[in-house]
Scaffold this motif. Sequence first.
Motif, PDB file in Angstrom:
ATOM      1  N   ASN A  54      -1.587  17.161 -31.088  1.00 41.61           N
ATOM      2  CA  ASN A  54      -0.601  18.203 -30.780  1.00 41.61           C
ATOM      3  C   ASN A  54      -1.215  19.362 -29.999  1.00 41.61           C
ATOM      4  OD1 ASN A  54       1.632  16.961 -32.033  1.00 41.61           O
ATOM      5  ND2 ASN A  54       0.993  17.705 -34.044  1.00 41.61           N
ATOM      6  N   GLY A  55      -2.464  19.179 -29.539  1.00 41.44           N
ATOM      7  CA  GLY A  55      -3.100  20.194 -28.719  1.00 41.44           C
ATOM      8  C   GLY A  55      -3.866  21.254 -29.473  1.00 41.44           C
ATOM      9  N   GLY A  56      -4.026  21.073 -30.784  1.00 41.51           N
ATOM     10  CA  GLY A  56      -4.729  22.059 -31.595  1.00 41.51           C
ATOM     11  C   GLY A  56      -6.188  21.698 -31.806  1.00 41.51           C
ATOM     12  N   LYS A  57      -6.871  22.564 -32.558  1.00 39.79           N
ATOM     13  CA  LYS A  57      -8.288  22.362 -32.845  1.00 39.79           C
ATOM     14  C   LYS A  57      -8.504  22.301 -34.351  1.00 39.79           C
ATOM     15  CE  LYS A  57      -9.835  24.869 -28.714  1.00 39.79           C
ATOM     16  NZ  LYS A  57     -10.628  26.034 -28.216  1.00 39.79           N
ATOM     17  N   ALA A  58      -9.260  21.296 -34.790  1.00 38.84           N
ATOM     18  CA  ALA A  58      -9.526  21.143 -36.218  1.00 38.84           C
ATOM     19  C   ALA A  58     -10.797  20.345 -36.431  1.00 38.84           C
ATOM     20  CB  ALA A  58      -8.354  20.449 -36.913  1.00 38.84           C
ATOM     21  N   ILE A  59     -11.402  20.535 -37.586  1.00 37.65           N
ATOM     22  CA  ILE A  59     -12.636  19.844 -37.959  1.00 37.65           C
ATOM     23  C   ILE A  59     -12.495  19.386 -39.403  1.00 37.65           C
ATOM     24  CG2 ILE A  59     -15.142  20.067 -38.244  1.00 37.65           C
ATOM     25  CD1 ILE A  59     -14.878  22.479 -36.224  1.00 37.65           C
ATOM     26  N   ALA A  60     -12.873  18.148 -39.664  1.00 38.75           N
ATOM     27  CA  ALA A  60     -12.778  17.586 -41.008  1.00 38.75           C
ATOM     28  C   ALA A  60     -14.103  17.732 -41.745  1.00 38.75           C
ATOM     29  CB  ALA A  60     -12.381  16.112 -40.938  1.00 38.75           C
ATOM     30  N   HIS A  61     -14.010  18.015 -43.033  1.00 37.46           N
ATOM     31  CA  HIS A  61     -15.194  18.117 -43.888  1.00 37.46           C
ATOM     32  C   HIS A  61     -14.906  17.404 -45.209  1.00 37.46           C
ATOM     33  CE1 HIS A  61     -16.889  21.469 -41.434  1.00 37.46           C
ATOM     34  NE2 HIS A  61     -15.619  21.805 -41.300  1.00 37.46           N
ATOM     35  N   GLY A  62     -15.765  16.462 -45.579  1.00 38.44           N
ATOM     36  CA  GLY A  62     -15.695  15.914 -46.923  1.00 38.44           C
ATOM     37  C   GLY A  62     -16.245  16.941 -47.896  1.00 38.44           C
ATOM     38  N   CYS A  63     -15.488  17.268 -48.931  1.00 41.23           N
ATOM     39  CA  CYS A  63     -15.929  18.327 -49.841  1.00 41.23           C
ATOM     40  C   CYS A  63     -15.264  18.172 -51.200  1.00 41.23           C
ATOM     41  CB  CYS A  63     -15.591  19.694 -49.264  1.00 41.23           C
ATOM     42  SG  CYS A  63     -16.192  21.084 -50.248  1.00 41.23           S
ATOM     43  N   ASP A  64     -16.062  18.330 -52.247  1.00 41.87           N
ATOM     44  CA  ASP A  64     -15.563  18.365 -53.614  1.00 41.87           C
ATOM     45  C   ASP A  64     -15.523  19.830 -54.040  1.00 41.87           C
ATOM     46  OD1 ASP A  64     -15.078  18.267 -56.320  1.00 41.87           O
ATOM     47  OD2 ASP A  64     -16.751  16.936 -56.806  1.00 41.87           O
ATOM     48  N   VAL A  65     -14.337  20.417 -54.094  1.00 43.09           N
ATOM     49  CA  VAL A  65     -14.237  21.854 -54.362  1.00 43.09           C
ATOM     50  C   VAL A  65     -14.725  22.229 -55.757  1.00 43.09           C
ATOM     51  CG1 VAL A  65     -12.370  22.230 -52.709  1.00 43.09           C
ATOM     52  CG2 VAL A  65     -11.816  21.711 -55.110  1.00 43.09           C
ATOM     53  N   SER A  66     -14.801  21.257 -56.664  1.00 39.96           N
ATOM     54  CA  SER A  66     -15.277  21.553 -58.015  1.00 39.96           C
ATOM     55  C   SER A  66     -16.797  21.680 -58.080  1.00 39.96           C
ATOM     56  CB  SER A  66     -14.816  20.467 -58.992  1.00 39.96           C
ATOM     57  OG  SER A  66     -15.496  19.244 -58.767  1.00 39.96           O
ATOM     58  N   ASP A  67     -17.489  21.324 -57.006  1.00 39.72           N
ATOM     59  CA  ASP A  67     -18.950  21.362 -56.940  1.00 39.72           C
ATOM     60  C   ASP A  67     -19.368  22.562 -56.092  1.00 39.72           C
ATOM     61  OD1 ASP A  67     -21.666  21.005 -56.224  1.00 39.72           O
ATOM     62  OD2 ASP A  67     -21.491  18.831 -56.320  1.00 39.72           O
ATOM     63  N   GLN A  68     -19.902  23.602 -56.743  1.00 35.49           N
ATOM     64  CA  GLN A  68     -20.208  24.836 -56.017  1.00 35.49           C
ATOM     65  C   GLN A  68     -21.224  24.629 -54.906  1.00 35.49           C
ATOM     66  OE1 GLN A  68     -22.262  28.516 -57.745  1.00 35.49           O
ATOM     67  NE2 GLN A  68     -20.139  29.221 -57.548  1.00 35.49           N
ATOM     68  N   LYS A  69     -22.238  23.829 -55.138  1.00 32.61           N
ATOM     69  CA  LYS A  69     -23.244  23.584 -54.108  1.00 32.61           C
ATOM     70  C   LYS A  69     -22.630  22.887 -52.902  1.00 32.61           C
ATOM     71  CE  LYS A  69     -27.412  23.499 -56.984  1.00 32.61           C
ATOM     72  NZ  LYS A  69     -28.579  22.676 -57.439  1.00 32.61           N
ATOM     73  N   ASP A  70     -21.743  21.941 -53.155  1.00 27.37           N
ATOM     74  CA  ASP A  70     -21.077  21.236 -52.065  1.00 27.37           C
ATOM     75  C   ASP A  70     -20.232  22.213 -51.247  1.00 27.37           C
ATOM     76  OD1 ASP A  70     -20.347  19.113 -50.465  1.00 27.37           O
ATOM     77  OD2 ASP A  70     -18.842  18.321 -51.852  1.00 27.37           O
ATOM     78  N   VAL A  71     -19.479  23.056 -51.932  1.00 20.86           N
ATOM     79  CA  VAL A  71     -18.642  24.048 -51.251  1.00 20.86           C
ATOM     80  C   VAL A  71     -19.498  24.986 -50.407  1.00 20.86           C
ATOM     81  CG1 VAL A  71     -17.128  26.038 -51.589  1.00 20.86           C
ATOM     82  CG2 VAL A  71     -16.765  23.957 -52.926  1.00 20.86           C
ATOM     83  N   GLN A  72     -20.582  25.488 -50.995  1.00 23.39           N
ATOM     84  CA  GLN A  72     -21.439  26.425 -50.266  1.00 23.39           C
ATOM     85  C   GLN A  72     -22.110  25.767 -49.061  1.00 23.39           C
ATOM     86  OE1 GLN A  72     -23.877  27.892 -53.520  1.00 23.39           O
ATOM     87  NE2 GLN A  72     -22.596  29.724 -53.715  1.00 23.39           N
TER      88      GLN A  72
END
Length: 255
Positions: A54-72
């Motif tokens: 649709n002409g936009g910009k985006a980036i995908a990230h695999g992430c487990d939000v319950s894991d603080q180290k992963d989020v950081q």
Amino acid sequence: MKFSLKEKIAIVTGGGSGIGKAISLALAGQGAVVHVLELNSDNANATVKEIENNGGKAIAHGCDVSDQKDVQNVLGSINNTIDILVNNAGIAHVGNIEGTEESDMDRIYNVNIKGVYNCMYAVISKMKEKGGVILNMASIASSVGIKDRFAYSMSKGAVLTMTYSIAKDYLEYGIRCNSISPARIHTPFVDGFINKNYPGKEAEMFENLSKTQPIGRMGKPEEVGNLALYLCSDEASFITGTDFPIDGGFIKLNG
């Protein structure tokens, strides 16, 4: 252009499907660069592809939000200043207190409460430098009793009060924090729930669940996405510390 998010950097957790996908599309449609955080990388990639088509910009990230180290690690890899954080990732649980095991409570807490905390904790110090917007996905269960939703209601009540706390603590830094409280929204989760629990009665149950909203239907993910867009835009710069029901009249008109 009203509601422009041009050059804004946005994070949307759980952005690979349902409400999160709709929010991602809405923000990207107004010029934001959207970072889609998802446990399911395939879903995240599908959202990104649709945004790009649709002409936009985006980036995908695999992430487990319950894991603080992963989020950081994930949010730390985004070199730009983060302007918008949408905490949408969440899971459900059906059951009263007798139908809620300790493991259920832990699972709900880890995603719906700790996950929101982890993401806000990871961005808040950077946001303090020039302000920003945090939008949390609460629920009608945050403020009214919902039958057989003990653990889920507990978690969404926490999301609501965390919203109020962040709004007050960081007002002086130009950080706005609000929440959205949807009633039942027609997402793939709802279809899966009906198919699993009411085989052969799918149409009947869909109609019954639709009628629990006084307006007579479920909400659409795009309707939540449009509300999120407004709250993340400069047009909502006078709004903070507020919860926005999008519920077809459920809270005020039921009973």
